[in-house]
Enzyme design. Sequence first.
Site, PDB file in Angstrom:
ATOM      1  N   GLY A  23     -58.412 -48.615  12.148  1.00  0.00           N
ATOM      2  CA  GLY A  23     -58.645 -49.256  10.850  1.00  0.00           C
ATOM      3  C   GLY A  23     -60.093 -49.629  10.592  1.00  0.00           C
ATOM      4  O   GLY A  23     -60.365 -50.538   9.801  1.00  0.00           O
ATOM      5  N   ASN A  25     -62.206 -47.959   8.894  1.00  0.00           N
ATOM      6  CA  ASN A  25     -62.461 -47.700   7.471  1.00  0.00           C
ATOM      7  C   ASN A  25     -61.832 -48.786   6.595  1.00  0.00           C
ATOM      8  O   ASN A  25     -62.425 -49.212   5.605  1.00  0.00           O
ATOM      9  CB  ASN A  25     -61.926 -46.320   7.075  1.00  0.00           C
ATOM     10  CG  ASN A  25     -62.833 -45.207   7.573  1.00  0.00           C
ATOM     11  OD1 ASN A  25     -63.887 -44.966   7.004  1.00  0.00           O
ATOM     12  ND2 ASN A  25     -62.427 -44.546   8.659  1.00  0.00           N
ATOM     13  N   MET A 104     -51.853 -40.729   9.911  1.00  0.00           N
ATOM     14  CA  MET A 104     -51.627 -39.498  10.663  1.00  0.00           C
ATOM     15  C   MET A 104     -50.228 -38.903  10.502  1.00  0.00           C
ATOM     16  O   MET A 104     -49.846 -38.030  11.264  1.00  0.00           O
ATOM     17  CB  MET A 104     -51.922 -39.745  12.155  1.00  0.00           C
ATOM     18  CG  MET A 104     -53.344 -40.200  12.432  1.00  0.00           C
ATOM     19  SD  MET A 104     -54.606 -39.079  11.760  1.00  0.00           S
ATOM     20  CE  MET A 104     -54.481 -37.720  12.910  1.00  0.00           C
ATOM     21  N   LEU A 107     -46.988 -36.264   4.821  1.00  0.00           N
ATOM     22  CA  LEU A 107     -46.066 -36.728   3.788  1.00  0.00           C
ATOM     23  C   LEU A 107     -45.417 -35.539   3.091  1.00  0.00           C
ATOM     24  O   LEU A 107     -46.019 -34.465   2.976  1.00  0.00           O
ATOM     25  CB  LEU A 107     -46.828 -37.583   2.771  1.00  0.00           C
ATOM     26  CG  LEU A 107     -47.429 -38.874   3.361  1.00  0.00           C
ATOM     27  CD1 LEU A 107     -48.464 -39.479   2.408  1.00  0.00           C
ATOM     28  CD2 LEU A 107     -46.331 -39.885   3.687  1.00  0.00           C
ATOM     29  N   ASN A 121     -57.367 -38.999   0.323  1.00  0.00           N
ATOM     30  CA  ASN A 121     -57.381 -38.954   1.786  1.00  0.00           C
ATOM     31  C   ASN A 121     -58.807 -38.746   2.284  1.00  0.00           C
ATOM     32  O   ASN A 121     -59.600 -38.022   1.671  1.00  0.00           O
ATOM     33  CB  ASN A 121     -56.510 -37.784   2.277  1.00  0.00           C
ATOM     34  CG  ASN A 121     -56.461 -37.692   3.792  1.00  0.00           C
ATOM     35  OD1 ASN A 121     -56.299 -38.697   4.491  1.00  0.00           O
ATOM     36  ND2 ASN A 121     -56.620 -36.486   4.324  1.00  0.00           N
ATOM     37  N   HIS A 123     -60.928 -37.139   5.197  1.00  0.00           N
ATOM     38  CA  HIS A 123     -60.723 -36.109   6.225  1.00  0.00           C
ATOM     39  C   HIS A 123     -62.049 -35.826   6.946  1.00  0.00           C
ATOM     40  O   HIS A 123     -63.080 -35.640   6.290  1.00  0.00           O
ATOM     41  CB  HIS A 123     -60.196 -34.818   5.577  1.00  0.00           C
ATOM     42  CG  HIS A 123     -59.925 -33.745   6.586  1.00  0.00           C
ATOM     43  ND1 HIS A 123     -58.798 -33.752   7.385  1.00  0.00           N
ATOM     44  CD2 HIS A 123     -60.653 -32.658   6.948  1.00  0.00           C
ATOM     45  CE1 HIS A 123     -58.844 -32.705   8.200  1.00  0.00           C
ATOM     46  NE2 HIS A 123     -59.946 -32.027   7.952  1.00  0.00           N
ATOM     47  N   SER A 150     -64.923 -35.525   4.154  1.00  0.00           N
ATOM     48  CA  SER A 150     -64.583 -35.276   2.746  1.00  0.00           C
ATOM     49  C   SER A 150     -63.546 -36.293   2.290  1.00  0.00           C
ATOM     50  O   SER A 150     -62.704 -36.728   3.075  1.00  0.00           O
ATOM     51  CB  SER A 150     -63.949 -33.883   2.581  1.00  0.00           C
ATOM     52  OG  SER A 150     -64.767 -32.874   3.109  1.00  0.00           O
ATOM     53  N   ASP A 159     -54.457 -31.160   3.342  1.00  0.00           N
ATOM     54  CA  ASP A 159     -55.932 -31.186   3.239  1.00  0.00           C
ATOM     55  C   ASP A 159     -56.462 -30.169   2.228  1.00  0.00           C
ATOM     56  O   ASP A 159     -57.579 -29.636   2.401  1.00  0.00           O
ATOM     57  CB  ASP A 159     -56.576 -30.929   4.618  1.00  0.00           C
ATOM     58  CG  ASP A 159     -56.177 -31.976   5.638  1.00  0.00           C
ATOM     59  OD1 ASP A 159     -55.941 -33.133   5.243  1.00  0.00           O
ATOM     60  OD2 ASP A 159     -56.096 -31.650   6.841  1.00  0.00           O
TER      61      ASP A 159
END
Length: 228
Positions: A23, A25, A104, A107, A121, A123, A150, A159
């Site tokens: 966590g 970020n 991770m 979905l 997201n 990545h 990205s 992605d």
Amino acid sequence: MLMDNASQTIQPLRIAVLVSGSGSNLQVLINAMQAGALPIEIVGVISNREDAYAITRAQDAAIPVAVLSHVASGKRMGIKTFETHASAQLVEWQADLIVLAGFMRVLSADFIDNAPAPMINLHPSLLPAYKGLDTHQRAIQAGERHHGCSIHVVTAELDAGAVLTQALLEINQKDTTNSLQTRVQKLEHQLLPWTIMLIAKGVINLNSQGTEAFSMLPALPLQLWLNN
Ligand code: GRF
């Protein structure tokens, strides 16, 4: 950032963050929110792992947390069950934006297509290169000169949604997988709040359909060289 028609006051962007790990970020977003540096309110955090340190970070900041562990009491929670609970939680929190930051679990298309808010997201590669896992190792092995991270719109294909922003670095000869991961993570910590600022200010508009969604910008992705 949203304008409240009645009072003309500016409402912060309501963000829900999905996590699976440390966590760091999330912490950057918490710090920016608490410092008043970003016009956001983190309305909740969903973790699919009960041992994720991100949970502690959220709780320390008094942010509501939903732990939807993929393995609870020895029983595996299927993705459908996870998504049913996650959906209800996101609706209850009235999120304007869903941010996957080190989340991770893959979905389902159904969840993504019916998500109650746009979803982005983070990545760790320069998409469309190196989708999936082990991006740093693969970039080094391929002899790439450049690497980075990205932020893209989440779509059913892994992605593969529209790339909004990227931060780049040059791979050094002495870089290892670990050193590169550390350097890229420093970029992530700058790129994520910067991108959310663009969304909150309406510079990047995720709510319109098609290419005109990004018409305020000359071209996407916006690519940045950041200090790392
Ligand atoms: C990030 O490096 C991201 O690129 C990857 O998972 C990591 C999450 O880090 N997908 P943290 O949980 O935000 O510290």
